[in-house]
Design a protein around this motif. Sequence first.
Motif, PDB file in Angstrom:
ATOM      1  N   ALA A   1     -17.950  27.310   1.277  1.00  0.00           N
ATOM      2  CA  ALA A   1     -18.148  26.825   2.462  1.00  0.00           C
ATOM      3  C   ALA A   1     -18.772  28.107   3.341  1.00  0.00           C
ATOM      4  CB  ALA A   1     -16.794  26.508   3.207  1.00  0.00           C
ATOM      5  N   THR A   2     -18.558  29.402   3.110  1.00  0.00           N
ATOM      6  CA  THR A   2     -19.229  30.208   4.175  1.00  0.00           C
ATOM      7  C   THR A   2     -20.675  30.300   4.225  1.00  0.00           C
ATOM      8  OG1 THR A   2     -17.169  31.693   3.581  1.00  0.00           O
ATOM      9  CG2 THR A   2     -19.306  32.858   4.551  1.00  0.00           C
ATOM     10  N   PRO A   3     -21.502  30.177   2.918  1.00  0.00           N
ATOM     11  CA  PRO A   3     -23.019  29.904   3.290  1.00  0.00           C
ATOM     12  C   PRO A   3     -23.315  29.231   4.087  1.00  0.00           C
ATOM     13  CG  PRO A   3     -22.328  30.627   0.935  1.00  0.00           C
ATOM     14  CD  PRO A   3     -21.226  30.394   1.595  1.00  0.00           C
ATOM     15  N   SER A   4     -22.825  27.970   4.057  1.00  0.00           N
ATOM     16  CA  SER A   4     -23.302  26.762   4.728  1.00  0.00           C
ATOM     17  C   SER A   4     -23.328  26.889   6.291  1.00  0.00           C
ATOM     18  CB  SER A   4     -22.571  25.333   4.078  1.00  0.00           C
ATOM     19  OG  SER A   4     -21.363  25.497   4.562  1.00  0.00           O
ATOM     20  N   ILE A   5     -22.159  27.499   6.666  1.00  0.00           N
ATOM     21  CA  ILE A   5     -22.053  28.016   8.146  1.00  0.00           C
ATOM     22  C   ILE A   5     -22.991  28.812   8.339  1.00  0.00           C
ATOM     23  CG2 ILE A   5     -20.437  29.028   9.687  1.00  0.00           C
ATOM     24  CD1 ILE A   5     -17.973  28.054   7.842  1.00  0.00           C
ATOM     25  N   ALA A   6     -23.254  30.006   7.617  1.00  0.00           N
ATOM     26  CA  ALA A   6     -24.139  31.113   8.241  1.00  0.00           C
ATOM     27  C   ALA A   6     -25.559  30.383   8.040  1.00  0.00           C
ATOM     28  CB  ALA A   6     -24.068  32.181   7.222  1.00  0.00           C
ATOM     29  N   ALA A   7     -26.025  29.439   7.319  1.00  0.00           N
ATOM     30  CA  ALA A   7     -27.452  28.920   7.328  1.00  0.00           C
ATOM     31  C   ALA A   7     -27.981  28.298   8.746  1.00  0.00           C
ATOM     32  CB  ALA A   7     -27.365  27.754   6.369  1.00  0.00           C
ATOM     33  N   SER A   8     -27.181  28.027   9.441  1.00  0.00           N
ATOM     34  CA  SER A   8     -27.515  27.651  10.797  1.00  0.00           C
ATOM     35  C   SER A   8     -28.055  28.717  11.551  1.00  0.00           C
ATOM     36  CB  SER A   8     -26.507  26.688  11.580  1.00  0.00           C
ATOM     37  OG  SER A   8     -25.322  27.566  11.916  1.00  0.00           O
ATOM     38  N   ALA A   9     -27.599  30.147  11.583  1.00  0.00           N
ATOM     39  CA  ALA A   9     -28.099  31.022  12.444  1.00  0.00           C
ATOM     40  C   ALA A   9     -29.607  31.469  12.102  1.00  0.00           C
ATOM     41  CB  ALA A   9     -27.067  32.457  12.128  1.00  0.00           C
ATOM     42  N   CYS A  10     -29.924  32.154  13.068  1.00  0.00           N
ATOM     43  CA  CYS A  10     -31.336  32.487  12.983  1.00  0.00           C
ATOM     44  C   CYS A  10     -31.491  34.076  12.867  1.00  0.00           C
ATOM     45  CB  CYS A  10     -32.075  32.011  14.276  1.00  0.00           C
ATOM     46  SG  CYS A  10     -32.441  30.405  14.447  1.00  0.00           S
ATOM     47  N   ARG A  11     -32.355  34.468  12.357  1.00  0.00           N
ATOM     48  CA  ARG A  11     -32.739  35.935  11.933  1.00  0.00           C
ATOM     49  C   ARG A  11     -33.993  36.178  12.253  1.00  0.00           C
ATOM     50  NH1 ARG A  11     -29.301  38.182   7.334  1.00  0.00           N
ATOM     51  NH2 ARG A  11     -27.724  36.795   7.097  1.00  0.00           N
ATOM     52  N   ASP A  12     -34.126  37.528  12.825  1.00  0.00           N
ATOM     53  CA  ASP A  12     -35.481  37.993  13.446  1.00  0.00           C
ATOM     54  C   ASP A  12     -36.115  38.678  12.117  1.00  0.00           C
ATOM     55  OD1 ASP A  12     -34.014  40.326  12.859  1.00  0.00           O
ATOM     56  OD2 ASP A  12     -34.313  41.014  15.054  1.00  0.00           O
ATOM     57  N   VAL A  13     -37.246  39.389  12.284  1.00  0.00           N
ATOM     58  CA  VAL A  13     -37.871  39.928  11.157  1.00  0.00           C
ATOM     59  C   VAL A  13     -37.252  40.968  10.528  1.00  0.00           C
ATOM     60  CG1 VAL A  13     -40.118  41.210  10.819  1.00  0.00           C
ATOM     61  CG2 VAL A  13     -40.002  39.496  12.613  1.00  0.00           C
ATOM     62  N   LYS A  14     -36.592  41.824  11.205  1.00  0.00           N
ATOM     63  CA  LYS A  14     -35.580  42.903  10.717  1.00  0.00           C
ATOM     64  C   LYS A  14     -34.469  42.163   9.998  1.00  0.00           C
ATOM     65  CE  LYS A  14     -36.934  46.255  13.955  1.00  0.00           C
ATOM     66  NZ  LYS A  14     -36.651  47.067  14.909  1.00  0.00           N
ATOM     67  N   GLY A  15     -33.980  41.024   9.938  1.00  0.00           N
ATOM     68  CA  GLY A  15     -33.031  40.492   9.321  1.00  0.00           C
ATOM     69  C   GLY A  15     -31.591  40.422  10.037  1.00  0.00           C
ATOM     70  N   LYS A  16     -31.770  40.695  11.418  1.00  0.00           N
ATOM     71  CA  LYS A  16     -30.484  40.417  12.205  1.00  0.00           C
ATOM     72  C   LYS A  16     -30.596  39.387  13.046  1.00  0.00           C
ATOM     73  CE  LYS A  16     -30.706  45.392  13.460  1.00  0.00           C
ATOM     74  NZ  LYS A  16     -30.659  46.431  14.667  1.00  0.00           N
ATOM     75  N   PHE A  17     -28.982  39.001  13.097  1.00  0.00           N
ATOM     76  CA  PHE A  17     -28.883  37.565  13.746  1.00  0.00           C
ATOM     77  C   PHE A  17     -29.338  37.595  15.232  1.00  0.00           C
ATOM     78  CE2 PHE A  17     -26.219  37.500  10.214  1.00  0.00           C
ATOM     79  CZ  PHE A  17     -26.218  36.386   9.740  1.00  0.00           C
ATOM     80  N   VAL A  18     -29.828  36.542  15.423  1.00  0.00           N
ATOM     81  CA  VAL A  18     -30.439  36.416  16.942  1.00  0.00           C
ATOM     82  C   VAL A  18     -30.265  35.053  17.456  1.00  0.00           C
ATOM     83  CG1 VAL A  18     -32.421  38.097  16.995  1.00  0.00           C
ATOM     84  CG2 VAL A  18     -32.849  35.691  16.268  1.00  0.00           C
ATOM     85  N   LYS A  19     -30.381  34.751  18.827  1.00  0.00           N
ATOM     86  CA  LYS A  19     -30.362  33.308  19.229  1.00  0.00           C
ATOM     87  C   LYS A  19     -31.343  32.411  18.802  1.00  0.00           C
ATOM     88  CE  LYS A  19     -29.148  30.676  23.475  1.00  0.00           C
ATOM     89  NZ  LYS A  19     -29.088  30.712  24.931  1.00  0.00           N
ATOM     90  N   CYS A  20     -31.149  31.200  18.176  1.00  0.00           N
ATOM     91  CA  CYS A  20     -31.928  30.439  17.713  1.00  0.00           C
ATOM     92  C   CYS A  20     -32.889  29.891  19.024  1.00  0.00           C
ATOM     93  CB  CYS A  20     -31.732  29.174  16.990  1.00  0.00           C
ATOM     94  SG  CYS A  20     -30.680  29.754  15.506  1.00  0.00           S
ATOM     95  N   PRO A  21     -34.182  29.866  19.021  1.00  0.00           N
ATOM     96  CA  PRO A  21     -35.067  29.465  20.016  1.00  0.00           C
ATOM     97  C   PRO A  21     -34.848  27.737  20.258  1.00  0.00           C
ATOM     98  CG  PRO A  21     -36.419  29.665  18.010  1.00  0.00           C
ATOM     99  CD  PRO A  21     -35.069  30.279  17.966  1.00  0.00           C
ATOM    100  N   GLU A  22     -34.661  27.430  21.333  1.00  0.00           N
ATOM    101  CA  GLU A  22     -34.734  25.976  21.505  1.00  0.00           C
ATOM    102  C   GLU A  22     -35.974  24.993  21.192  1.00  0.00           C
ATOM    103  OE1 GLU A  22     -32.078  24.178  22.801  1.00  0.00           O
ATOM    104  OE2 GLU A  22     -31.052  26.016  22.731  1.00  0.00           O
ATOM    105  N   ALA A  23     -35.750  23.854  20.515  1.00  0.00           N
ATOM    106  CA  ALA A  23     -36.979  23.247  19.990  1.00  0.00           C
ATOM    107  C   ALA A  23     -37.556  22.530  21.400  1.00  0.00           C
ATOM    108  CB  ALA A  23     -36.419  21.886  18.952  1.00  0.00           C
TER     109      ALA A  23
END
Length: 66
Positions: free
Chosen positions: A17-39
Amino acid sequence: MRSLAVIASALSLIAVATPSIAASACRDVKGKFVKCPEAAAPKATRCKAANGRFAKCGTPGAKPIK
């Protein structure tokens, strides 16, 4: 032995279940988690008639404006 099997199955469900939860997060170029941009909502196309007034797109003589 039975309790060990129950614990192992519970841990495997959590691990799946853990990868499916983390799949919705956005990452920047360096691989760090960032807030996803609004569509961005698509802009509605507006049209003007030959006389310069706004008209429904698809009416004869109406041209889309930018």
